[in-house]
Structure formats: structure tokens, C-alpha cells
Design a protein around this motif. Structure first.
Motif, PDB file in Angstrom:
ATOM      1  N   ASN A 171     151.905  42.819  -6.910  1.00  0.00           N
ATOM      2  CA  ASN A 171     151.312  44.003  -6.295  1.00  0.00           C
ATOM      3  C   ASN A 171     150.593  44.805  -7.386  1.00  0.00           C
ATOM      4  OD1 ASN A 171     150.897  46.651  -5.360  1.00  0.00           O
ATOM      5  ND2 ASN A 171     152.615  46.509  -3.939  1.00  0.00           N
ATOM      6  N   ILE A 172     149.258  44.721  -7.382  1.00  0.00           N
ATOM      7  CA  ILE A 172     148.474  45.330  -8.456  1.00  0.00           C
ATOM      8  C   ILE A 172     148.635  46.848  -8.478  1.00  0.00           C
ATOM      9  CG2 ILE A 172     146.119  45.763  -9.256  1.00  0.00           C
ATOM     10  CD1 ILE A 172     145.429  42.938  -8.460  1.00  0.00           C
ATOM     11  N   GLN A 173     148.674  47.464  -7.284  1.00  0.00           N
ATOM     12  CA  GLN A 173     148.811  48.917  -7.218  1.00  0.00           C
ATOM     13  C   GLN A 173     150.093  49.379  -7.910  1.00  0.00           C
ATOM     14  OE1 GLN A 173     146.563  51.159  -6.189  1.00  0.00           O
ATOM     15  NE2 GLN A 173     148.038  52.668  -6.973  1.00  0.00           N
ATOM     16  N   ARG A 174     151.196  48.690  -7.604  1.00  0.00           N
ATOM     17  CA  ARG A 174     152.470  49.015  -8.257  1.00  0.00           C
ATOM     18  C   ARG A 174     152.366  48.752  -9.759  1.00  0.00           C
ATOM     19  NH1 ARG A 174     157.404  46.708  -8.307  1.00  0.00           N
ATOM     20  NH2 ARG A 174     158.564  48.580  -8.766  1.00  0.00           N
ATOM     21  N   GLY A 175     151.687  47.671 -10.104  1.00  0.00           N
ATOM     22  CA  GLY A 175     151.517  47.324 -11.519  1.00  0.00           C
ATOM     23  C   GLY A 175     150.806  48.430 -12.273  1.00  0.00           C
ATOM     24  N   GLN A 176     149.803  49.026 -11.618  1.00  0.00           N
ATOM     25  CA  GLN A 176     149.069  50.121 -12.265  1.00  0.00           C
ATOM     26  C   GLN A 176     149.983  51.316 -12.497  1.00  0.00           C
ATOM     27  OE1 GLN A 176     145.414  51.187 -10.341  1.00  0.00           O
ATOM     28  NE2 GLN A 176     144.966  52.800 -11.818  1.00  0.00           N
ATOM     29  N   GLU A 177     150.833  51.605 -11.513  1.00  0.00           N
ATOM     30  CA  GLU A 177     151.756  52.738 -11.672  1.00  0.00           C
ATOM     31  C   GLU A 177     152.735  52.477 -12.823  1.00  0.00           C
ATOM     32  OE1 GLU A 177     151.501  53.456  -6.888  1.00  0.00           O
ATOM     33  OE2 GLU A 177     153.488  53.111  -7.758  1.00  0.00           O
ATOM     34  N   ILE A 178     153.233  51.252 -12.890  1.00  0.00           N
ATOM     35  CA  ILE A 178     154.159  50.898 -13.972  1.00  0.00           C
ATOM     36  C   ILE A 178     153.455  51.028 -15.321  1.00  0.00           C
ATOM     37  CG2 ILE A 178     155.471  48.967 -14.981  1.00  0.00           C
ATOM     38  CD1 ILE A 178     155.898  48.026 -12.007  1.00  0.00           C
ATOM     39  N   PHE A 179     152.197  50.618 -15.362  1.00  0.00           N
ATOM     40  CA  PHE A 179     151.415  50.724 -16.596  1.00  0.00           C
ATOM     41  C   PHE A 179     151.250  52.187 -17.000  1.00  0.00           C
ATOM     42  CE2 PHE A 179     147.595  51.323 -19.052  1.00  0.00           C
ATOM     43  CZ  PHE A 179     147.726  50.351 -20.033  1.00  0.00           C
ATOM     44  N   GLU A 180     150.893  53.026 -16.031  1.00  0.00           N
ATOM     45  CA  GLU A 180     150.630  54.429 -16.358  1.00  0.00           C
ATOM     46  C   GLU A 180     151.883  55.114 -16.908  1.00  0.00           C
ATOM     47  OE1 GLU A 180     148.819  55.899 -12.788  1.00  0.00           O
ATOM     48  OE2 GLU A 180     146.899  54.943 -13.267  1.00  0.00           O
ATOM     49  N   ILE A 181     153.048  54.738 -16.383  1.00  0.00           N
ATOM     50  CA  ILE A 181     154.290  55.361 -16.844  1.00  0.00           C
ATOM     51  C   ILE A 181     154.698  54.840 -18.219  1.00  0.00           C
ATOM     52  CG2 ILE A 181     156.769  55.578 -16.376  1.00  0.00           C
ATOM     53  CD1 ILE A 181     155.989  55.371 -13.346  1.00  0.00           C
ATOM     54  N   ASN A 182     154.614  53.525 -18.426  1.00  0.00           N
ATOM     55  CA  ASN A 182     155.204  52.911 -19.619  1.00  0.00           C
ATOM     56  C   ASN A 182     154.235  52.599 -20.748  1.00  0.00           C
ATOM     57  OD1 ASN A 182     158.099  52.272 -18.680  1.00  0.00           O
ATOM     58  ND2 ASN A 182     156.842  51.459 -17.027  1.00  0.00           N
ATOM     59  N   CYS A 183     153.005  52.400 -20.428  1.00  0.00           N
ATOM     60  CA  CYS A 183     152.090  51.815 -21.410  1.00  0.00           C
ATOM     61  C   CYS A 183     150.914  52.715 -21.750  1.00  0.00           C
ATOM     62  CB  CYS A 183     151.536  50.485 -20.908  1.00  0.00           C
ATOM     63  SG  CYS A 183     152.735  49.476 -19.996  1.00  0.00           S
ATOM     64  N   ALA A 184     150.508  53.585 -20.787  1.00  0.00           N
ATOM     65  CA  ALA A 184     149.282  54.356 -20.951  1.00  0.00           C
ATOM     66  C   ALA A 184     149.357  55.287 -22.156  1.00  0.00           C
ATOM     67  CB  ALA A 184     148.979  55.150 -19.681  1.00  0.00           C
ATOM     68  N   GLY A 185     150.547  55.755 -22.494  1.00  0.00           N
ATOM     69  CA  GLY A 185     150.706  56.649 -23.641  1.00  0.00           C
ATOM     70  C   GLY A 185     150.137  56.043 -24.911  1.00  0.00           C
ATOM     71  N   CYS A 186     150.235  54.764 -25.062  1.00  0.00           N
ATOM     72  CA  CYS A 186     149.725  54.082 -26.260  1.00  0.00           C
ATOM     73  C   CYS A 186     148.419  53.338 -26.024  1.00  0.00           C
ATOM     74  CB  CYS A 186     150.743  53.070 -26.782  1.00  0.00           C
ATOM     75  SG  CYS A 186     152.127  53.841 -27.636  1.00  0.00           S
ATOM     76  N   HIS A 187     148.255  52.789 -24.842  1.00  0.00           N
ATOM     77  CA  HIS A 187     147.063  51.955 -24.614  1.00  0.00           C
ATOM     78  C   HIS A 187     145.970  52.696 -23.848  1.00  0.00           C
ATOM     79  CE1 HIS A 187     148.614  48.187 -26.271  1.00  0.00           C
ATOM     80  NE2 HIS A 187     149.783  48.521 -25.756  1.00  0.00           N
ATOM     81  N   GLY A 188     146.231  53.966 -23.486  1.00  0.00           N
ATOM     82  CA  GLY A 188     145.237  54.752 -22.756  1.00  0.00           C
ATOM     83  C   GLY A 188     145.392  54.571 -21.257  1.00  0.00           C
ATOM     84  N   VAL A 189     145.054  55.618 -20.506  1.00  0.00           N
ATOM     85  CA  VAL A 189     145.227  55.580 -19.048  1.00  0.00           C
ATOM     86  C   VAL A 189     144.455  54.418 -18.442  1.00  0.00           C
ATOM     87  CG1 VAL A 189     145.017  56.904 -16.906  1.00  0.00           C
ATOM     88  CG2 VAL A 189     145.449  58.080 -19.057  1.00  0.00           C
ATOM     89  N   TYR A 190     143.286  54.109 -19.002  1.00  0.00           N
ATOM     90  CA  TYR A 190     142.478  53.000 -18.479  1.00  0.00           C
ATOM     91  C   TYR A 190     142.588  51.758 -19.365  1.00  0.00           C
ATOM     92  CZ  TYR A 190     140.787  56.873 -15.730  1.00  0.00           C
ATOM     93  OH  TYR A 190     140.733  57.966 -14.906  1.00  0.00           O
ATOM     94  N   ALA A 191     143.624  51.736 -20.207  1.00  0.00           N
ATOM     95  CA  ALA A 191     143.897  50.583 -21.077  1.00  0.00           C
ATOM     96  C   ALA A 191     142.738  50.297 -22.040  1.00  0.00           C
ATOM     97  CB  ALA A 191     144.229  49.338 -20.253  1.00  0.00           C
ATOM     98  N   THR A 192     141.973  51.350 -22.354  1.00  0.00           N
ATOM     99  CA  THR A 192     140.837  51.155 -23.250  1.00  0.00           C
ATOM    100  C   THR A 192     141.221  51.353 -24.715  1.00  0.00           C
ATOM    101  OG1 THR A 192     140.261  53.425 -22.705  1.00  0.00           O
ATOM    102  CG2 THR A 192     139.013  51.694 -21.605  1.00  0.00           C
ATOM    103  N   GLY A 193     142.519  51.608 -24.959  1.00  0.00           N
ATOM    104  CA  GLY A 193     142.990  51.716 -26.334  1.00  0.00           C
ATOM    105  C   GLY A 193     143.204  53.143 -26.783  1.00  0.00           C
ATOM    106  N   TYR A 194     144.255  53.332 -27.583  1.00  0.00           N
ATOM    107  CA  TYR A 194     144.579  54.644 -28.146  1.00  0.00           C
ATOM    108  C   TYR A 194     145.352  54.354 -29.422  1.00  0.00           C
ATOM    109  CZ  TYR A 194     146.237  59.493 -28.250  1.00  0.00           C
ATOM    110  OH  TYR A 194     146.522  60.780 -28.613  1.00  0.00           O
ATOM    111  N   VAL A 195     146.685  54.498 -29.428  1.00  0.00           N
ATOM    112  CA  VAL A 195     147.489  54.040 -30.566  1.00  0.00           C
ATOM    113  C   VAL A 195     147.508  52.510 -30.566  1.00  0.00           C
ATOM    114  CG1 VAL A 195     149.770  54.079 -31.622  1.00  0.00           C
ATOM    115  CG2 VAL A 195     148.950  56.084 -30.382  1.00  0.00           C
ATOM    116  N   GLY A 196     147.688  51.964 -29.385  1.00  0.00           N
ATOM    117  CA  GLY A 196     147.649  50.506 -29.223  1.00  0.00           C
ATOM    118  C   GLY A 196     146.232  50.071 -28.910  1.00  0.00           C
TER     119      GLY A 196
END
Ligand code: HEC
Length: 109
Positions: free
Chosen positions: A37-62
Motif C-alpha cells: 500500500n503506497i499511501q501507507r508507505g508514504q506515511e511511514i516514510f514521513e514519520i520515520n525517514c523524512a527527518g533525514c532524507h527530506g519530506v520528498y526524499a530529495t535528501g537532507y542529512v541522508g
């Protein structure tokens, strides 16, 4: 001599097997067998990963995760999330369904 050859063969098989061992990992098998489920996947990403990889996964710390599936297989992407091999990225232990949904999202980037 036979013993030496046998040993060399054993080591070669062990190394070849090790590089593919992830393909037989029961957790990964389980994840890959689930509906995604991509929609759920996006929510999981925003909670766990976006802090480092950016909200749109375009990069930040990661690094940016755009076009990730061009350079990593499903097994490698899951491994990156659960192994914790590249500090400071932490080791995650998502439920298989969460990992399946997250994988679907990551492959769309
Ligand atoms: C604390 C910061 C941090 C968090 C949180 C984090 N990452 Fe990372 N991530 C990194 C860093 C830094 C790297 C680069 C590591 C390296 O290459 O040495 C990385 C690398 C990656 C890579 C490999 C990128 C490539 O081009 O091969 C993937 C995939 C990835 N992260 C996915 C995720 C996902 C999915 C999550 C959430 C479940 C997540 N990360 C959470 C910091 C983070």
C-alpha cells in the motif's frame, strides 16, 4: 590434495552463498509476499525517514532516494532499512506489512 580442493570448493560455495543469503531471509521473503500500500508507505516514510532524507526524499542529512530502485534491488533496499550498516542511519525493525508498504513507496521515488 583432494582435501585441499574440497576445502577450496567449500570456501567458494560459502562465499557465493553468502552474497545471496539475503534472498533466503525469511523476513524478506515474508515482506515480498505481502500486498503493498503506497499511501501507507508514504506515511511511514514521513514519520520515520523524512527527518533525514527530506519530506520528498530529495535528501537532507541522508542522501536523496530518488530513482532508488534503479541502483538497489528490493532485497538491498530492505537490507538498508533493517541492517543499520551505515550510521548515522539507524536500524529499523518494521513489521513486515509496514516494510512492504514502505518498499512500495521507495520504489516509486
Ligand atoms: C538519522 C538519519 C537517517 C534516518 C532517520 C534514515 N536514514 Fe536512510 N540514510 C541516512 C544516511 C546518512 C545514509 C547514507 C549512508 C551511507 O551511504 O553511508 C542513508 C542511506 C539510505 C539509503 C541508501 C541510499 C542509496 O542511495 O543507496 C536508503 C535506501 C535509506 N537510507 C532509506 C531510509 C529509510 C526508508 C528510512 C526510514 C525507515 C531512513 N533511511 C531513515 C540517514 C538516515
Amino acid at each position: 590434495m583432494i582435501f585441499v580442493l574440497g576445502f577450496v570448493l567449500f570456501v567458494a560455495i560459502a562465499i557465493a552463498g553468502f552474497s545471496h543469503y539475503r534472498d533466503f531471509d525469511p523476513y524478506i521473503q515474508n515482506v515480498l509476499a505481502l500486498e503493498q500500500n503506497i499511501q501507507r508507505g508514504q506515511e511511514i516514510f514521513e514519520i520515520n525517514c523524512a527527518g533525514c532524507h527530506g519530506v520528498y526524499a530529495t535528501g537532507y542529512v541522508g542522501p536523496s532516494l530518488e530513482h532508488l530502485s534503479d541502483r538497489k534491488s528490493d532485497t538491498q533496499i530492505i537490507g538498508q532499512v533493517i541492517d543499520g550498516m551505515t550510521p548515522p542511519m539507524p536500524k529499523f525493525q518494521p513489521e513486515p506489512q509496514d516494510m512492504a508498504d514502505l518498499l512500495a513507496y521507495l520504489k516509486r521515488l
